[in-house]
Design an enzyme around this catalytic site. Structure first.
Site, PDB file in Angstrom:
ATOM      1  N   LYS A 163     158.714   7.743 -59.582  1.00 56.59           N
ATOM      2  CA  LYS A 163     159.176   9.031 -60.129  1.00 56.59           C
ATOM      3  C   LYS A 163     158.088  10.098 -59.997  1.00 56.59           C
ATOM      4  O   LYS A 163     158.369  11.213 -59.579  1.00 56.59           O
ATOM      5  CB  LYS A 163     159.548   8.887 -61.620  1.00 56.59           C
ATOM      6  CG  LYS A 163     160.688   7.921 -61.879  1.00 56.59           C
ATOM      7  CD  LYS A 163     161.195   8.009 -63.311  1.00 56.59           C
ATOM      8  CE  LYS A 163     160.189   7.599 -64.370  1.00 56.59           C
ATOM      9  NZ  LYS A 163     159.789   6.173 -64.312  1.00 56.59           N
TER      10      LYS A 163
ATOM     11  N   ARG B 186     164.390   8.537 -72.256  1.00 56.30           N
ATOM     12  CA  ARG B 186     164.237   7.098 -72.050  1.00 56.30           C
ATOM     13  C   ARG B 186     165.157   6.305 -72.956  1.00 56.30           C
ATOM     14  O   ARG B 186     165.158   5.073 -72.893  1.00 56.30           O
ATOM     15  CB  ARG B 186     162.802   6.702 -72.336  1.00 56.30           C
ATOM     16  CG  ARG B 186     161.937   6.503 -71.084  1.00 56.30           C
ATOM     17  CD  ARG B 186     160.562   6.118 -71.571  1.00 56.30           C
ATOM     18  NE  ARG B 186     159.741   5.423 -70.630  1.00 56.30           N
ATOM     19  CZ  ARG B 186     158.850   6.005 -69.839  1.00 56.30           C
ATOM     20  NH1 ARG B 186     158.756   7.306 -69.786  1.00 56.30           N
ATOM     21  NH2 ARG B 186     158.068   5.268 -69.085  1.00 56.30           N
TER      22      ARG B 186
ATOM     23  N   ARG C 140     148.116  -0.850 -58.863  1.00 53.97           N
ATOM     24  CA  ARG C 140     147.864   0.593 -58.917  1.00 53.97           C
ATOM     25  C   ARG C 140     146.490   0.880 -59.546  1.00 53.97           C
ATOM     26  O   ARG C 140     146.095   0.248 -60.526  1.00 53.97           O
ATOM     27  CB  ARG C 140     148.971   1.238 -59.768  1.00 53.97           C
ATOM     28  CG  ARG C 140     148.906   2.714 -59.861  1.00 53.97           C
ATOM     29  CD  ARG C 140     150.231   3.300 -60.226  1.00 53.97           C
ATOM     30  NE  ARG C 140     150.557   3.159 -61.648  1.00 53.97           N
ATOM     31  CZ  ARG C 140     151.596   3.770 -62.220  1.00 53.97           C
ATOM     32  NH1 ARG C 140     152.427   4.501 -61.492  1.00 53.97           N
ATOM     33  NH2 ARG C 140     151.837   3.607 -63.489  1.00 53.97           N
TER      34      ARG C 140
ATOM     35  N   ARG D 115     145.235   1.489 -65.407  1.00 54.22           N
ATOM     36  CA  ARG D 115     145.802   1.832 -66.707  1.00 54.22           C
ATOM     37  C   ARG D 115     146.029   0.542 -67.479  1.00 54.22           C
ATOM     38  O   ARG D 115     146.494  -0.439 -66.914  1.00 54.22           O
ATOM     39  CB  ARG D 115     147.151   2.542 -66.507  1.00 54.22           C
ATOM     40  CG  ARG D 115     147.029   4.029 -66.363  1.00 54.22           C
ATOM     41  CD  ARG D 115     148.304   4.674 -65.875  1.00 54.22           C
ATOM     42  NE  ARG D 115     149.495   4.318 -66.623  1.00 54.22           N
ATOM     43  CZ  ARG D 115     150.709   4.855 -66.404  1.00 54.22           C
ATOM     44  NH1 ARG D 115     150.854   5.766 -65.465  1.00 54.22           N
ATOM     45  NH2 ARG D 115     151.745   4.489 -67.099  1.00 54.22           N
TER      46      ARG D 115
ATOM     47  N   ARG E   2     157.112  -3.671 -70.352  1.00 53.76           N
ATOM     48  CA  ARG E   2     157.689  -2.343 -70.094  1.00 53.76           C
ATOM     49  C   ARG E   2     159.038  -2.479 -69.384  1.00 53.76           C
ATOM     50  O   ARG E   2     159.965  -1.719 -69.649  1.00 53.76           O
ATOM     51  CB  ARG E   2     156.727  -1.500 -69.245  1.00 53.76           C
ATOM     52  CG  ARG E   2     155.515  -1.029 -70.037  1.00 53.76           C
ATOM     53  CD  ARG E   2     154.428  -0.508 -69.124  1.00 53.76           C
ATOM     54  NE  ARG E   2     154.736   0.784 -68.518  1.00 53.76           N
ATOM     55  CZ  ARG E   2     154.080   1.282 -67.470  1.00 53.76           C
ATOM     56  NH1 ARG E   2     153.093   0.604 -66.912  1.00 53.76           N
ATOM     57  NH2 ARG E   2     154.409   2.445 -66.980  1.00 53.76           N
TER      58      ARG E   2
HETATM   59  P1  AMP Z   1     155.107   6.715 -68.020  1.00 57.25           P
HETATM   60  O1  AMP Z   1     153.864   7.258 -67.427  1.00 57.25           O
HETATM   61  O2  AMP Z   1     156.300   7.628 -67.893  1.00 57.25           O
HETATM   62  O3  AMP Z   1     155.405   5.307 -67.578  1.00 57.25           O
HETATM   63  O4  AMP Z   1     154.847   6.633 -69.612  1.00 57.25           O
HETATM   64  C1  AMP Z   1     153.796   5.849 -70.142  1.00 57.25           C
HETATM   65  C2  AMP Z   1     154.109   5.469 -71.580  1.00 57.25           C
HETATM   66  O5  AMP Z   1     154.263   6.644 -72.391  1.00 57.25           O
HETATM   67  C3  AMP Z   1     155.403   4.678 -71.791  1.00 57.25           C
HETATM   68  O6  AMP Z   1     155.241   3.289 -71.530  1.00 57.25           O
HETATM   69  C4  AMP Z   1     155.675   4.970 -73.261  1.00 57.25           C
HETATM   70  O7  AMP Z   1     154.806   4.229 -74.112  1.00 57.25           O
HETATM   71  C5  AMP Z   1     155.276   6.433 -73.384  1.00 57.25           C
HETATM   72  N1  AMP Z   1     156.403   7.338 -73.082  1.00 57.25           N
HETATM   73  C6  AMP Z   1     156.506   8.227 -72.049  1.00 57.25           C
HETATM   74  N2  AMP Z   1     157.671   8.882 -72.091  1.00 57.25           N
HETATM   75  C7  AMP Z   1     158.337   8.416 -73.169  1.00 57.25           C
HETATM   76  C8  AMP Z   1     159.613   8.687 -73.738  1.00 57.25           C
HETATM   77  N3  AMP Z   1     160.449   9.576 -73.189  1.00 57.25           N
HETATM   78  N4  AMP Z   1     159.966   8.000 -74.863  1.00 57.25           N
HETATM   79  C9  AMP Z   1     159.142   7.105 -75.428  1.00 57.25           C
HETATM   80  N5  AMP Z   1     157.933   6.792 -74.942  1.00 57.25           N
HETATM   81  C10 AMP Z   1     157.514   7.432 -73.815  1.00 57.25           C
END
Ligand code: AMP
Length: 220
Positions: A13, A88, A122, A155, A166
């Site tokens: 994404k 999400r 990554r 990360r 996840r």
């Molecule tokens: P991402 O980089 O989008 O994978 O986000 C990393 C982490 O941030 C996720 O695993 C969640 O812990 C948190 N996070 C990001 N966006 C959301 C969301 N819309 N709702 C809840 N948690 C989020």
């Protein structure tokens, strides 16, 4: 141009978001990036989110909804925006549609096994956000950023056990959004978001072309 990018963590994404936001000159709103920045800066939001993000769980809907609500009110979102990582959950989607119409939902679909390979390999250059992969896009010098020679990091939430968690959370809480958007009916809004599914196992370039082609066709 108001878009949502759906897809499991590691579906690409963020990579595709860069192409789309450049082409349409709209801001990218990555809720994951916003949370990581808040964590690094040690803000109140960051302190609330730190443990949750690091173990791969979802930050509560109430926090995320306020965060996005404030962000899309900013002047740079007036002619559109791209949401990357939000909504999400169905509750987040419902709250979002109270705030704004959405034109397109692009769903990048990648099998879990591939996601695990991609995410655990990554590596990130924290200062610039540049992304590498141990196999697919290795840095010139192992473990170091090409431009600055500074160390790359993994990360915490890209470690294998967290990636699996996840993905579990994604299947339980986020993938229902696919059906939600396929069957979307408007309540007070006039715009029905157009749902576009993209095969995310293809190359970055192919995915980009497919997204642009679908957006062009649907926009006519
Ligand atoms: P991402 O980089 O989008 O994978 O986000 C990393 C982490 O941030 C996720 O695993 C969640 O812990 C948190 N996070 C990001 N966006 C959301 C969301 N819309 N709702 C809840 N948690 C989020």
């Amino acid at each position: 141009m108001r878009l949502i990018l759906l897809g499991s963590p590691g579906a690409g994404k963020g990579t595709q978001a860069k192409f789309i936001t450049e082409k349409y000159q709209i801001p990218q709103i990555s809720t994951g990036d916003i949370l990581r920045r808040a964590i690094t800066e040690g803000t109140e939001l960051g302190n609330q989110a730190k443990m949750i993000v690091e173990c791969g769980k979802l930050v509560p809907d109430e926090i995320m909804i306020v965060l996005v609500k404030e962000r899309i009110k900013q002047p740079d979102c007036a002619s559109g925006f791209l949401l990357d990582g939000f909504p999400r959950t169905v509750a987040q989607a419902e709250a979002l549609h109270q705030l704004s119409d959405i034109d397109y939902v692009i769903d990048i679909d990648v099998p879990d096994q591939e996601i695990i390979q991609r995410l655990t390999g990554r590596r990130i250059h924290p200062a610039s956000g540049r992304i590498y992969h141990l196999i697919y896009q290795p840095p010139r010098n192992p473990g170091l950023d090409d431009a600055t020679n500074e160390p790359l990091i993994q990360r915490k939430d890209d470690q294998e056990d967290t990636v699996r968690k996840r993905l579990e959370i994604y299947h339980a809480q986020t993938s229902p959004l696919r059906e939600y958007y396929k069957n979307y009916t408007t309540q007070n809004h006039t715009t029905i978001p157009k749902y576009v599914r993209i095969d995310g196992a293809a190359s970055v370039e192919t995915i980009k072309e497919q997204i642009f082609e679908r957006l062009d066709t649907l926009g006519r």
